[in-house]
Enzyme design. Structure first.
Site, short mmCIF file in Angstrom:
data_model
loop_
_atom_site.label_atom_id
_atom_site.label_comp_id
_atom_site.label_asym_id
_atom_site.label_seq_id
_atom_site.Cartn_x
_atom_site.Cartn_y
_atom_site.Cartn_z
CB SER A 15 -7.96 3.74 2.81
OG SER A 15 -7.10 3.12 3.76
CB SER B 250 -8.21 1.01 5.84
OG SER B 250 -8.88 2.23 5.74
CE LYS C 103 -3.86 2.03 2.61
NZ LYS C 103 -4.64 1.95 3.86
#
Lengths: 97, 484
Positions: free
Chosen positions: B148, B172, B73
């Site tokens: 996210s 997330s 990420k």
């Protein structure tokens, strides 16, 4: 009722060093009022004698030895992401005009 | 021959038997990534050159992750590879060092393919807040992948990588894992070092793996877990043997069903799927009991005080001077702060910074921040009480399946409520794993989560793996996304 008026939005934006257009002030006033209106539900909860939690796994102070250790990065590497620099220093805008 | 939907376990065995080489594995996934990324946008950048070098020198057998590709990420620092938190503020930023998570993966021989898209600064539940472009859900590209860590989950679902690393501050990792039909683990707070994360909310942030199976989740956690001198909050970390009991089954386990997670707002299809899981676990020997987490309804409100307060503080460092976006023409120092920050931050970051600044400001602190920290205590105690009655809690990961693009963008509050079932675990610091448990009528994945006491990841793996074994021949497990 609005939880936060336009003046307060401008004040908070100033504290956070954000520049907003009048249109943004209006938009954020509506959105922040909605959100604050919702989060206010926590004020209904009886928290008399309840201790606040900031750290969930029960840690208190965590100490380490106050010992310096060398960095393997050169000055140039450290400044590689700096937008404005001069002679190995970070260049800053004038504080006073 | 490498199947794209191979697990880490399968790839590791193939590598050790020398049926394939790390470079062949990498080529397979790079080819797939290049093919589907223009459509799915799960990666912001692909570090092919670095990955090829890493694969060429990977020592097979060093660890189960050795020679296996991974997506990271974009809020996690990778030395020499652009890391932006999907924000314009950090466009072009090249980290000087690796996050501890990355360092541990690399030591284990992992091969980083690239950086996964996400909501900018990890602020969001759909990746629509990415300052660059949203990620698409591989099961239906008209829908969001969740967020996210949407890019990480979509990358695994689209078979671009066998696993990825995300971060979970309020759901997330779990919510996008649920939306994309993959497994997502939010470890106990502090079990995995936060050093080198672009901080969102420091008392809540947890990096963790997104994988195809529960077993793979254990393999990755085993590598990344444990105390780190560079993160003082990791000092409480209790590492366990995650494989000792993983095949033990659920016989004798007490699984709690919290009624607060099955009320208003829950899509009946999702609720039904999770109750089917409970039934299957019961048939396999688990005892299913009712538990209550009475303060659940205050979770989002509490979270939306504490989290923005920490966000406003953590994003205070972006001043346009040391690194990050710098305004071109500013008159003086203070003007430079205003201009750089206003240009560099998107709307959601600005919203959260202002919200946080407000709740921490004089006159409002007690009513908002102090009160939220007290309610946090009550939420934490809810879990502690529940875990005196059961070993593991079973609940839906999200109230709905993946929603359409634009469905919540007009009303930020409605987006926040998407995390109603995930934020409480972050507030309490407890571990939770989202596991696929079927599909909706619209062919969208449904996720359930198992929640345990602090540092009981071993228990989550045991129950989760048992569920996967029970359902291993189910028709829905054979489904794969069609990305045309």
């Amino acid at each position: 009722m609005s939880k936060i008026d336009k003046e307060k939005v401008k004040e908070v934006a100033y504290l956070a060093r954000l520049e907003l257009t009048e249109k943004e002030v209006e938009k954020f006033q509506g959105e922040l009022s909605d959100i604050l209106g919702y989060v206010e539900t926590i004020q209904k909860v009886d928290t008399k004698d309840v201790e606040p939690t900031a750290q969930v796994t029960g840690l208190t102070d965590v100490w380490r030895v106050d010992k310096k250790s060398p960095s393997n990065l050169s000055r140039d590497e450290i400044l590689a992401n700096t937008p404005e620099k001069q002679d190995g220093y970070i260049k800053v805008k004038p504080v006073l005009e | 021959m490498i199947r794209l939907n191979s697990t880490i376990k399968e790839l590791s065995e193939k590598l050790q038997k020398k049926e394939v080489t790390p470079s062949e594995v990498l080529n397979t996934y790079i080819t797939q990534t290049k093919k589907v990324n223009p459509k799915i946008k799960a990666f912001l950048n692909i570090s092919e050159k670095e990955a090829k070098t890493e694969a060429a020198k990977a020592k097979v057998g060093k660890s189960k992750l050795s020679g296996i590709p991974v997506g990271i990420k974009d809020v996690i620092l990778t030395r020499g590879i652009e890391t932006t938190a999907a924000s314009k503020m950090l466009s072009g930023y090249i980290p000087l060092e690796n996050a501890t998570v990355v360092e541990r993966l690399k030591k284990a021989g992992a091969v980083i393919i690239g950086k996964n898209n996400c909501d900018a600064w990890a602020h969001g539940s759909s990746t629509e807040n990415s300052d660059f472009e949203p990620t698409k859900n591989p099961w239906d590209i008209t829908r969001v992948p969740g967020g996210s860590s949407g890019g990480s989950a979509a990358a695994v679902a689209a078979r671009e990588v066998p696993y990825a690393i995300g971060t979970d501050t309020g759901g997330s990792i779990r919510q996008p894992a649920g939306f994309c039909g993959v497994v997502g683990l939010k470890p106990t707070y502090g079990l995995v070092s936060r050093y080198g994360l672009i901080a969102m909310a420091s008392s809540l942030d947890c990096p963790g793996p997104i994988t195809r199976t529960v077993y793979d989740s254990a393999i990755v956690l085993d590598v990344i877990a444990g105390a780190d001198d560079k993160d003082s909050t990791s000092k409480a970390a209790v590492r366990k043997d995650y494989f000792k009991d993983i095949k033990k089954g659920v016989k004798g386990l007490k699984i709690g069903i919290p009624k607060e997670y099955f009320g208003e707002g829950l899509d009946p299809e999702v609720g039904k799927a999770v109750m089917v899981v409970a039934d299957e676990l019961r048939k396999a020997g688990a005892e299913i009991i009712d538990v209550s987490l009475p303060n659940t309804e205050y979770g989002i409100a509490t979270y939306y005080v504490i989290q923005p307060a920490e966000v406003s503080s953590n994003l205070g460092r972006y001043d346009g001077i040391k690194y990050g976006h710098s305004a071109r023409e500013s008159k003086n120092l203070i003007n430079h702060y205003f201009k750089s920050r206003s240009e560099g931050f998107g709307d959601e970051a600005k919203r959260r910074i202002m919200l946080g600044t407000f709740v921490l400001s004089a006159g409002y602190y007690d009513a908002y921040y102090e009160q939220a920290m007290k309610v946090r205590t009550l939420i934490k105690e809810d879990f502690e009480k529940a875990f005196t009655q059961c070993d593991v809690i079973l609940a839906p990961t999200s109230p709905t399946t993946a929603f359409k693009f634009g469905e919540h963008t007009k009303d930020p509050l409605s987006m926040y409520l998407e995390d109603a079932y995930t934020v409480n675990m972050n507030l309490a610091g407890v571990p939770a794993i989202s596991i696929p448990c079927g599909f909706s009528e619209k062919n969208l994945p449904i996720g359930m989560q198992l929640v345990g006491p602090h540092f009981a990841e071993d228990m989550l793996f045991r129950a989760g793996h048992a569920y996967e074994e029970i359902t291993k021949d189910a028709d829905w497990r054979k489904k794969e996304p069609r990305i045309s």
